[in-house]
Design a protein around this motif. Structure first.
Motif, PDB file in Angstrom:
ATOM      1  N   ALA A 166       0.874  -1.126   0.075  1.00 45.25           N
ATOM      2  CA  ALA A 166       0.051  -0.041   0.053  1.00 45.25           C
ATOM      3  C   ALA A 166       0.891   1.106  -0.019  1.00 45.25           C
ATOM      4  N   GLN A 167       2.078   1.140   0.624  1.00 43.87           N
ATOM      5  CA  GLN A 167       2.881   2.433   0.749  1.00 43.87           C
ATOM      6  C   GLN A 167       3.620   2.539  -0.607  1.00 43.87           C
ATOM      7  N   LEU A 168       3.888   1.487  -1.342  1.00 44.68           N
ATOM      8  CA  LEU A 168       4.723   1.653  -2.608  1.00 44.68           C
ATOM      9  C   LEU A 168       3.810   2.117  -3.797  1.00 44.68           C
ATOM     10  N   ALA A 169       2.431   1.785  -3.694  1.00 44.26           N
ATOM     11  CA  ALA A 169       1.414   2.386  -4.445  1.00 44.26           C
ATOM     12  C   ALA A 169       1.417   3.867  -4.686  1.00 44.26           C
ATOM     13  N   LYS A 170       1.702   4.602  -3.548  1.00 42.18           N
ATOM     14  CA  LYS A 170       1.720   5.941  -3.292  1.00 42.18           C
ATOM     15  C   LYS A 170       2.757   6.582  -3.436  1.00 42.18           C
ATOM     16  N   ILE A 171       4.013   5.970  -3.949  1.00 43.24           N
ATOM     17  CA  ILE A 171       5.386   6.744  -4.054  1.00 43.24           C
ATOM     18  C   ILE A 171       5.812   6.273  -5.550  1.00 43.24           C
ATOM     19  N   ILE A 179      -0.530  10.633  -7.049  1.00 46.52           N
ATOM     20  CA  ILE A 179      -1.794  11.217  -6.956  1.00 46.52           C
ATOM     21  C   ILE A 179      -2.777  10.079  -6.965  1.00 46.52           C
ATOM     22  N   THR A 180      -3.657   9.907  -6.128  1.00 48.63           N
ATOM     23  CA  THR A 180      -4.603   8.525  -6.086  1.00 48.63           C
ATOM     24  C   THR A 180      -5.802   9.018  -7.096  1.00 48.63           C
ATOM     25  N   ALA A 181      -6.429   7.927  -7.356  1.00 47.61           N
ATOM     26  CA  ALA A 181      -7.726   8.063  -8.129  1.00 47.61           C
ATOM     27  C   ALA A 181      -8.751   9.088  -7.699  1.00 47.61           C
ATOM     28  N   THR A 213      -3.641  20.963  -7.959  1.00 49.55           N
ATOM     29  CA  THR A 213      -3.061  21.333  -9.266  1.00 49.55           C
ATOM     30  C   THR A 213      -2.411  19.964 -10.007  1.00 49.55           C
ATOM     31  N   LEU A 214      -2.873  19.629 -10.885  1.00 47.89           N
ATOM     32  CA  LEU A 214      -2.200  18.597 -11.684  1.00 47.89           C
ATOM     33  C   LEU A 214      -1.546  19.141 -12.760  1.00 47.89           C
ATOM     34  N   ASP A 215      -0.179  18.443 -13.335  1.00 45.98           N
ATOM     35  CA  ASP A 215       0.360  18.768 -14.420  1.00 45.98           C
ATOM     36  C   ASP A 215      -0.185  18.293 -15.560  1.00 45.98           C
ATOM     37  N   PRO A 216      -0.414  18.860 -16.578  1.00 43.80           N
ATOM     38  CA  PRO A 216      -1.011  18.307 -17.846  1.00 43.80           C
ATOM     39  C   PRO A 216      -0.077  17.687 -18.719  1.00 43.80           C
ATOM     40  N   ASN A 217       1.127  17.589 -18.445  1.00 47.93           N
ATOM     41  CA  ASN A 217       2.310  16.867 -19.130  1.00 47.93           C
ATOM     42  C   ASN A 217       2.899  15.886 -18.229  1.00 47.93           C
ATOM     43  N   GLU A 286     -10.806  14.387 -29.606  1.00 47.14           N
ATOM     44  CA  GLU A 286      -9.766  13.587 -28.900  1.00 47.14           C
ATOM     45  C   GLU A 286      -9.136  14.442 -27.781  1.00 47.14           C
ATOM     46  N   ALA A 287      -8.554  13.630 -26.887  1.00 44.99           N
ATOM     47  CA  ALA A 287      -7.683  13.983 -25.555  1.00 44.99           C
ATOM     48  C   ALA A 287      -6.654  14.895 -25.980  1.00 44.99           C
ATOM     49  N   ARG A 288      -6.388  16.167 -25.414  1.00 44.09           N
ATOM     50  CA  ARG A 288      -5.247  16.741 -25.464  1.00 44.09           C
ATOM     51  C   ARG A 288      -4.210  16.933 -24.576  1.00 44.09           C
ATOM     52  N   ASP A 289      -4.400  16.469 -23.324  1.00 45.86           N
ATOM     53  CA  ASP A 289      -3.317  16.539 -22.427  1.00 45.86           C
ATOM     54  C   ASP A 289      -3.373  15.261 -21.385  1.00 45.86           C
ATOM     55  N   ALA A 290      -2.336  14.995 -20.342  1.00 48.30           N
ATOM     56  CA  ALA A 290      -2.453  14.165 -19.469  1.00 48.30           C
ATOM     57  C   ALA A 290      -3.782  13.899 -18.772  1.00 48.30           C
ATOM     58  N   LEU A 291      -4.141  15.181 -18.378  1.00 49.67           N
ATOM     59  CA  LEU A 291      -5.624  15.109 -17.578  1.00 49.67           C
ATOM     60  C   LEU A 291      -6.862  14.580 -18.231  1.00 49.67           C
ATOM     61  N   GLU A 292      -6.611  14.504 -19.641  1.00 48.12           N
ATOM     62  CA  GLU A 292      -7.866  13.796 -20.314  1.00 48.12           C
ATOM     63  C   GLU A 292      -7.259  12.319 -20.779  1.00 48.12           C
ATOM     64  N   GLY A 293      -6.162  12.023 -20.430  1.00 48.39           N
ATOM     65  CA  GLY A 293      -5.689  10.699 -20.796  1.00 48.39           C
ATOM     66  C   GLY A 293      -4.510  10.724 -21.923  1.00 48.39           C
ATOM     67  N   LEU A 294      -4.006  11.589 -22.439  1.00 47.70           N
ATOM     68  CA  LEU A 294      -3.103  11.694 -23.580  1.00 47.70           C
ATOM     69  C   LEU A 294      -1.676  11.263 -22.952  1.00 47.70           C
ATOM     70  N   GLN A 295      -1.236  10.529 -23.389  1.00 48.49           N
ATOM     71  CA  GLN A 295       0.398   9.885 -22.823  1.00 48.49           C
ATOM     72  C   GLN A 295       1.021   9.556 -24.011  1.00 48.49           C
TER      73      GLN A 295
END
Length: 584
Positions: A166-171, A179-181, A213-217, A286-295
């Motif tokens: 559980a600790q490794l899933a958060k690091i 960042i958790t779901a 605040t989440l990084d879009p990239n 379509e998705a534009r950045d990481a906040l929308e699922g683009l990787q």
């Protein structure tokens, strides 16, 4: 010279490789009818035979169908899941929700796949009162005792020595938190409120609770990327598709405008569809950045190329190391500790009658079985050895066109006497046929009773059987190895030995045409791999009288009512590997 060990393989009846096929509408010719017996002969060199032959120890037996069962004709059912490291039994509900990995503190080294242990970075207390001091405090790391790898190399440390999964899933690698779901879901709700509400509502929400605040990239893990893509396309489908009266989106379902208009038109004669729902659907983007699922693939970035040029090829992970990881890890610095894969205990059922053939104990620590119907306890075993072993000590290869005799020993595991009938082709199938002759194709094997039962038999029967056995051993000691046709070579309490004479073929291809087989004339090539091994297909038929409705296994005792008996029969193919033929 390479040594050769004789072997015996059994054919499972679930795969019939001896049946001939023909096209629809083709009438069977006279030649095919004449050669029907030859076509039914099992060919051990056929391509499908490699997937149908098994040692007797690998086969099971169904007491309801009275047939052999191989791993291909049984159904597997999972009895329990467990971790091979801590032997903790995992419920099936946890496996469905958390996956097939151990969720405790069991991890493997990402470099050498050795088990990892938890240790503290602080030195143990020394001096007076060290024994009374409490346990070590954090931070804690994972260490490998084989290659000396540590999670400190990827800057991952833990606050507690337990609950590492559980600790490794958060690091992340580098010590940054993941960042958790739940936090990502809150961020999506916040962005949705900003989009649909006014600026005043967004300012009130920011004052009440500080937004995340989440990084879009940012670089996402597969779970976060899938959740972002799923939420993005659900939003796009809701915005582009109109909602019908019953809550269905799109033009499908009972609540679609077309379906409602047709249903209500039957009663009112008009249209009941909403005009707004008939409007043209909008287009989805379509998705534009990481906040929308683009990787974006990290290998295509300039950062990965720069790292590869500066650190060199040694910094990249091997194929085996990348295979063990659950995410894309091109470099060694991206490797993470691997949680142990769970193992299973499985029971096996017959596909035909669903009868349980094998069922282990549910406890992880034990290796016993509750039910295990092994074919070795129901079918006579066959042991092969040369009749004159002194002739094969100088050379392990068989001489071409020189007759050689082998002993086949049949051992009966049943409590009833069995009648065995053997059938072999005069010449084995293939480009290099071997001549086979069974001197005693039909004989009877005694029951697997107690040793003292043989001593309590009739004196006449005992003297005849023991005399035959002593006579055979005397001939062997005197050097007389002449086997007679129609007679067994040696007999015991529950076993019988018979003689098989074979004439190995010549592996020369450039010989006379009349000596060549039809396959050699058609395929004029060199000796292929495995063609120098003499393999003989033998059809075995076993008949005995067992108790009606009882088990005939040699593991259990017989029933009380022995008067009701029924005749049973079992027939199967087996392959005898005798040896290799020397090249001319």
């Amino acid at each position: 010279m390479t040594s050769f060990t004789p072997y015996t393989y059994f054919l499972c009846p679930c795969t019939d490789t001896s049946t001939s096929t023909r096209n629809l509408g083709d009438s069977p010719s006279a030649e095919s009818e004449e050669n029907s017996d030859d076509e039914r002969t099992f060919d051990p060199r056929a391509a499908r035979s490699n997937y149908s032959l098994y040692p007797l120890e690998h086969l099971l037996y169904c007491e309801d169908c009275h047939q052999i069962r191989c791993p291909r004709c049984v159904l597997d059912e999972i009895v329990t899941w467990y971790c091979p490291n801590c032997l903790f039994e995992v419920p099936s509900s946890t496996v469905k929700s958390e996956g097939n990995r151990c969720t405790r503190s069991c991890f493997q080294c990402p470099i050498c796949v050795a088990p990892l242990s938890v240790s503290s970075l602080e030195a143990p207390p020394e001096g007076l009162g060290a024994e009374l001091a409490s346990g070590q405090n954090g931070p804690f790391v994972l260490n490998c005792a084989y290659c000396m790898w540590s999670s400190k190399e990827i800057e991952i440390q833990f606050d507690k020595p337990n609950g590492i999964f559980a600790q490794l899933a958060k690091i992340k690698n580098g010590g940054e938190p993941i960042i958790t779901a739940k936090d990502r879901r809150k961020d999506r709700e916040e962005r949705g409120k900003r989009h649909f509400s006014g600026s005043s509502a967004a300012e009130e929400y920011q004052e009440s609770e500080a937004p995340i605040t989440l990084d879009p990239n940012e670089r996402l893990d597969p779970e976060s990327q899938f959740s972002n893509l799923k939420a993005f396309y659900q939003t796009q489908m809701a915005e582009s598709s109109p909602v019908s009266a019953l809550g269905f989106t799109g033009d499908y379902g009972y609540g679609s405008p077309g379906a409602l208009s047709r249903i209500m038109g039957l009663y009112t004669g008009g249209s009941f569809a909403d005009k707004k729902s008939k409007s043209k659907s909008g287009t989805m983007r379509e998705a534009r950045d990481a906040l929308e699922g683009l990787q974006i693939d990290p290998l295509s970035s300039s950062e990965a190329i720069t790292k590869l040029s500066t650190e060199g090829w040694e910094s990249t992970a091997s194929c085996a190391q990348r295979h063990e990881q659950t995410t894309h890890t091109p470099f060694i610095s991206d490797l993470r500790p691997i949680a142990y894969l769970l193992r299973t205990k499985r029971s096996k059922r017959c596909k035909t009658c669903r009868h349980i053939l094998s069922k282990p104990e549910s406890k992880v620590q034990t290796t016993r079985f509750r039910i295990r119907l092994v074919a070795l306890n129901y079918i006579p075993s066959i042991i092969i050895k040369p009749l004159q072993p002194t002739l094969l000590t100088a050379s392990t290869l068989l001489t071409p066109l020189k007759p050689v005799q082998f002993l086949l020993t049949f051992k009966n595991p049943l409590f009833d006497a069995v009648k065995v009938t053997l059938a072999t082709p005069a010449k084995t199938p293939g480009r290099f046929p071997t001549k086979v002759t069974v001197l005693c194709p039909q004989f009877e094997v005694g029951a697997n009773t107690d040793v003292w039962d043989e001593a309590l038999r009739d004196n006449n029967t005992k003297s005849s059987l023991s005399g035959e056995k002593r006579r055979t051993k005397a001939e062997a000691s005197e050097g007389q190895h002449q086997a007679e046709a129609g007679k067994v070579w040696e007999r015991g309490r529950n076993w019988v030995s018979v003689v098989v004479e074979v004439v190995p073929p010549s592996l020369r291809i450039d010989g006379s045409e009349w000596l060549k087989s039809e396959e050699m004339k058609r395929d004029g090539e060199e000796v292929r791999d495995g063609e120098d091994v003499v393999e003989i297909p033998v059809f075995v038929r076993v008949e005995w009288e067992g108790e009606a409705g009882g088990e005939e296994s040699g593991l259990g005792g017989g029933g009380k009512d022995k008067e009701v008996r029924e005749k049973r029969e079992l027939a199967y193919w087996c392959v005898l590997g005798l040896g290799k033929v020397a090249l001319d």
